[in-house]
Motif scaffolding. Structure first.
Motif, PDB file in Angstrom:
ATOM      1  N   MET A  65     -26.049 -29.087  51.010  1.00 34.30           N
ATOM      2  CA  MET A  65     -26.828 -30.195  50.518  1.00 34.30           C
ATOM      3  C   MET A  65     -27.426 -29.867  49.153  1.00 34.30           C
ATOM      4  SD  MET A  65     -26.900 -32.532  52.783  1.00 34.30           S
ATOM      5  CE  MET A  65     -28.365 -33.595  51.895  1.00 34.30           C
ATOM      6  N   VAL A  66     -27.448 -28.436  48.844  1.00 34.34           N
ATOM      7  CA  VAL A  66     -27.397 -27.863  47.450  1.00 34.34           C
ATOM      8  C   VAL A  66     -26.489 -28.404  46.559  1.00 34.34           C
ATOM      9  CG1 VAL A  66     -27.837 -25.960  45.789  1.00 34.34           C
ATOM     10  CG2 VAL A  66     -28.941 -26.077  47.934  1.00 34.34           C
ATOM     11  N   ILE A  68     -24.431 -31.077  47.058  1.00 39.62           N
ATOM     12  CA  ILE A  68     -24.506 -32.566  46.883  1.00 39.62           C
ATOM     13  C   ILE A  68     -25.789 -33.000  45.950  1.00 39.62           C
ATOM     14  CG2 ILE A  68     -25.094 -34.669  48.273  1.00 39.62           C
ATOM     15  CD1 ILE A  68     -23.528 -33.353  50.569  1.00 39.62           C
ATOM     16  N   HIS A  69     -26.852 -32.672  46.274  1.00 40.11           N
ATOM     17  CA  HIS A  69     -27.903 -33.108  45.395  1.00 40.11           C
ATOM     18  C   HIS A  69     -27.995 -32.489  43.775  1.00 40.11           C
ATOM     19  CE1 HIS A  69     -30.119 -35.073  48.460  1.00 40.11           C
ATOM     20  NE2 HIS A  69     -30.022 -34.146  49.152  1.00 40.11           N
ATOM     21  N   ALA A  70     -27.559 -31.208  43.685  1.00 38.87           N
ATOM     22  CA  ALA A  70     -27.504 -30.773  42.468  1.00 38.87           C
ATOM     23  C   ALA A  70     -26.575 -31.629  41.399  1.00 38.87           C
ATOM     24  CB  ALA A  70     -27.008 -29.262  42.302  1.00 38.87           C
ATOM     25  N   SER A  71     -25.358 -31.874  42.167  1.00 39.34           N
ATOM     26  CA  SER A  71     -24.116 -32.556  41.687  1.00 39.34           C
ATOM     27  C   SER A  71     -24.598 -33.962  41.049  1.00 39.34           C
ATOM     28  CB  SER A  71     -23.012 -32.712  42.487  1.00 39.34           C
ATOM     29  OG  SER A  71     -22.378 -31.284  42.719  1.00 39.34           O
ATOM     30  N   GLN A  72     -25.583 -34.469  41.861  1.00 36.53           N
ATOM     31  CA  GLN A  72     -25.947 -36.018  41.397  1.00 36.53           C
ATOM     32  C   GLN A  72     -26.696 -35.969  39.945  1.00 36.53           C
ATOM     33  OE1 GLN A  72     -28.809 -36.969  44.708  1.00 36.53           O
ATOM     34  NE2 GLN A  72     -26.958 -37.717  46.029  1.00 36.53           N
ATOM     35  N   PHE A  73     -27.082 -34.995  39.631  1.00 34.72           N
ATOM     36  CA  PHE A  73     -27.780 -34.668  38.115  1.00 34.72           C
ATOM     37  C   PHE A  73     -26.742 -34.327  37.201  1.00 34.72           C
ATOM     38  CE2 PHE A  73     -31.286 -33.953  41.408  1.00 34.72           C
ATOM     39  CZ  PHE A  73     -32.038 -35.149  40.856  1.00 34.72           C
ATOM     40  N   GLY A 118     -22.981 -35.591  53.766  1.00 28.72           N
ATOM     41  CA  GLY A 118     -24.365 -35.140  53.860  1.00 28.72           C
ATOM     42  C   GLY A 118     -25.285 -35.519  54.811  1.00 28.72           C
TER      43      GLY A 118
END
Length: 160
Positions: A65-66, A68-73, A118
């Motif tokens: 999840m880290v 997935i979420h970090a890659s969105q930025f 995710g």
């Protein structure tokens, strides 16, 4: 009956039961089998092996999840790869903590999370129940082996 045959028998029966339960509860049967595999491959047996495999599976879910979420930025694709590299480093280095020492368990949890796009709320119960089924498969197989061994010993004593 050998230990292998006994564990194979109980694993077969409980695998069918797991498949039915997973579908009935709307869980991911394949993720449950990953939890089961994680327990079977754990370096420890019993409840210790179960707890280590589940704890590391859950840490893998967290790390996925880290990523997935970090890659969105990440505005450039290369940054997503760098994030993955850094997180994979932490997934391994966390093994310095004894209870997080089972690195394959961490990667199993992470891979299950990626495979489920995710959806950690679905992955977590699937992995946990799968791990419990793995524990039950092995422990019931060992129990069956012991029972068959005792029966064989009694039969041998009666024929003497």
């Amino acid at each position: 009956m050998s230990t292998l045959v006994a564990i194979s028998l109980t694993t077969g029966i409980l695998s069918g039961l797991w498949g039915w339960i997973a579908v009935s509860l709307g869980l991911l049967s394949w993720a449950g089998f990953l939890g089961c595999t994680s327990y079977f491959a754990s370096p420890n047996d019993g409840l210790r092996g179960l707890s280590e495999s589940l704890i590391t599976n859950m840490s893998g879910v967290f790390w996925a999840m880290v990523i997935i979420h970090a890659s969105q930025f990440a505005s450039f694709e290369i940054l997503g790869y760098i994030i993955t590299a850094v997180v994979a480093f932490f997934m391994c280095v966390q093994a310095k903590q004894q209870w997080l020492g089972y690195i394959p368990g961490t990667f199993i949890g992470s891979c299950a999370t990626f495979a489920a796009s995710g959806d950690w709320k679905l992955v977590v119960p699937s992995l946990v129940l799968g791990g419990i089924f793995g524990y039950l498969m092995k422990s019931s197989g060992v129990w069956l082996h012991q029972k068959s061994k005792q029966s064989q010993t009694r039969a041998n004593l009666q024929t003497r």
